[in-house]
Design a protein around this motif. Structure first.
Motif, mmCIF file in Angstrom:
data_model
loop_
_atom_site.group_PDB
_atom_site.id
_atom_site.type_symbol
_atom_site.label_atom_id
_atom_site.label_comp_id
_atom_site.label_asym_id
_atom_site.label_seq_id
_atom_site.Cartn_x
_atom_site.Cartn_y
_atom_site.Cartn_z
ATOM 1 N N ALA A 97 4.683 4.728 -4.793
ATOM 2 C CA ALA A 97 4.986 3.605 -5.887
ATOM 3 C C ALA A 97 3.661 2.718 -6.152
ATOM 4 O O ALA A 97 3.000 2.276 -5.180
ATOM 5 N N ALA A 98 3.427 2.167 -7.443
ATOM 6 C CA ALA A 98 2.299 1.471 -7.656
ATOM 7 C C ALA A 98 2.685 0.333 -8.644
ATOM 8 O O ALA A 98 3.530 0.598 -9.513
ATOM 9 N N ASP A 99 2.128 -0.745 -8.369
ATOM 10 C CA ASP A 99 2.427 -1.806 -9.139
ATOM 11 C C ASP A 99 1.194 -2.821 -9.245
ATOM 12 O O ASP A 99 0.513 -3.167 -8.113
ATOM 13 N N THR A 100 1.064 -3.504 -10.206
ATOM 14 C CA THR A 100 -0.090 -4.379 -10.274
ATOM 15 C C THR A 100 0.272 -5.866 -10.142
ATOM 16 O O THR A 100 -0.486 -6.624 -9.829
ATOM 17 N N TYR A 101 1.641 -5.956 -10.170
ATOM 18 C CA TYR A 101 1.971 -7.319 -9.912
ATOM 19 C C TYR A 101 2.436 -7.614 -8.633
ATOM 20 O O TYR A 101 2.083 -8.925 -7.813
ATOM 21 N N TYR A 102 3.199 -6.850 -7.968
ATOM 22 C CA TYR A 102 3.786 -7.033 -6.664
ATOM 23 C C TYR A 102 2.784 -6.496 -5.689
ATOM 24 O O TYR A 102 1.957 -5.587 -5.801
ATOM 25 N N ALA A 103 2.661 -7.391 -4.320
ATOM 26 C CA ALA A 103 1.949 -6.931 -3.413
ATOM 27 C C ALA A 103 2.728 -6.374 -2.315
ATOM 28 O O ALA A 103 3.901 -6.585 -2.219
ATOM 29 N N CYS A 104 2.010 -6.094 -1.248
ATOM 30 C CA CYS A 104 2.743 -5.640 0.049
ATOM 31 C C CYS A 104 3.463 -6.907 0.746
ATOM 32 O O CYS A 104 2.689 -7.777 0.681
ATOM 33 N N SER A 105 4.524 -6.405 1.150
ATOM 34 C CA SER A 105 5.296 -7.715 1.889
ATOM 35 C C SER A 105 5.425 -7.094 3.148
ATOM 36 O O SER A 105 6.432 -6.084 3.387
ATOM 37 N N GLY A 106 4.621 -7.364 4.030
ATOM 38 C CA GLY A 106 4.482 -6.434 5.294
ATOM 39 C C GLY A 106 4.307 -4.979 5.030
ATOM 40 O O GLY A 106 2.997 -4.600 4.459
#
Length: 129
Positions: A97-106
């Motif tokens: 999955a790819a997203d420009t808004y969300y970053a990795c959370s752990g």
């Protein structure tokens, strides 16, 4: 057409290796945080590994740490999941999955999975003798 295309799944014996690919079609993957997820039969989808955009920081779940490696090849617009020392419990359909808004959370791509910009179609990984 804007999409993520996954490949590389298959049947492998315990202890074997596979490399999954998540290729971007029609957009620049560098601007996206990418998460790999998996879903085994009868189980919920779970995060496996994640790589941020920008600094490219990575993290993986404890269950795969030391065996799975996530990486990005900007020139090929592809993110890889190298899976070594595979176990039967790794059997699942793997999704990126790819997203420009969300970053990795752990080790998990953060936010609401239903809001991600793109999902791959999934690739089956079966670990069995």
């Amino acid at each position: 057409q804007l999409q993520l295309v996954e490949s590389g799944g298959g049947l492998v014996q315990p202890g074997g290796s596979l490399r999954l690919s998540c290729a971007a079609s029609g957009f620049n993957l560098d601007y996206y945080a990418i998460g790999w997820f998996r879903q085994a039969p009868g189980k919920e989808r779970e995060g496996v590994s994640c790589i941020n955009s920008g600094d490219g920081t990575t993290n993986s779940a404890d269950s795969v740490k030391g065996r799975f490696t996530i990486s990005r090849d900007s020139a090929k617009k592809t993110v890889y999941l190298q899976m070594n020392s595979l176990k039967p419990e790794d059997t699942a359909v793997y999704y990126c999955a790819a997203d420009t808004y969300y970053a990795c959370s752990g080790y998990v791509l953060g936010g609401d999975i239903y809001e991600y910009d793109y999902w791959g179609q999934g690739t089956q990984v079966t670990v069995s003798s």
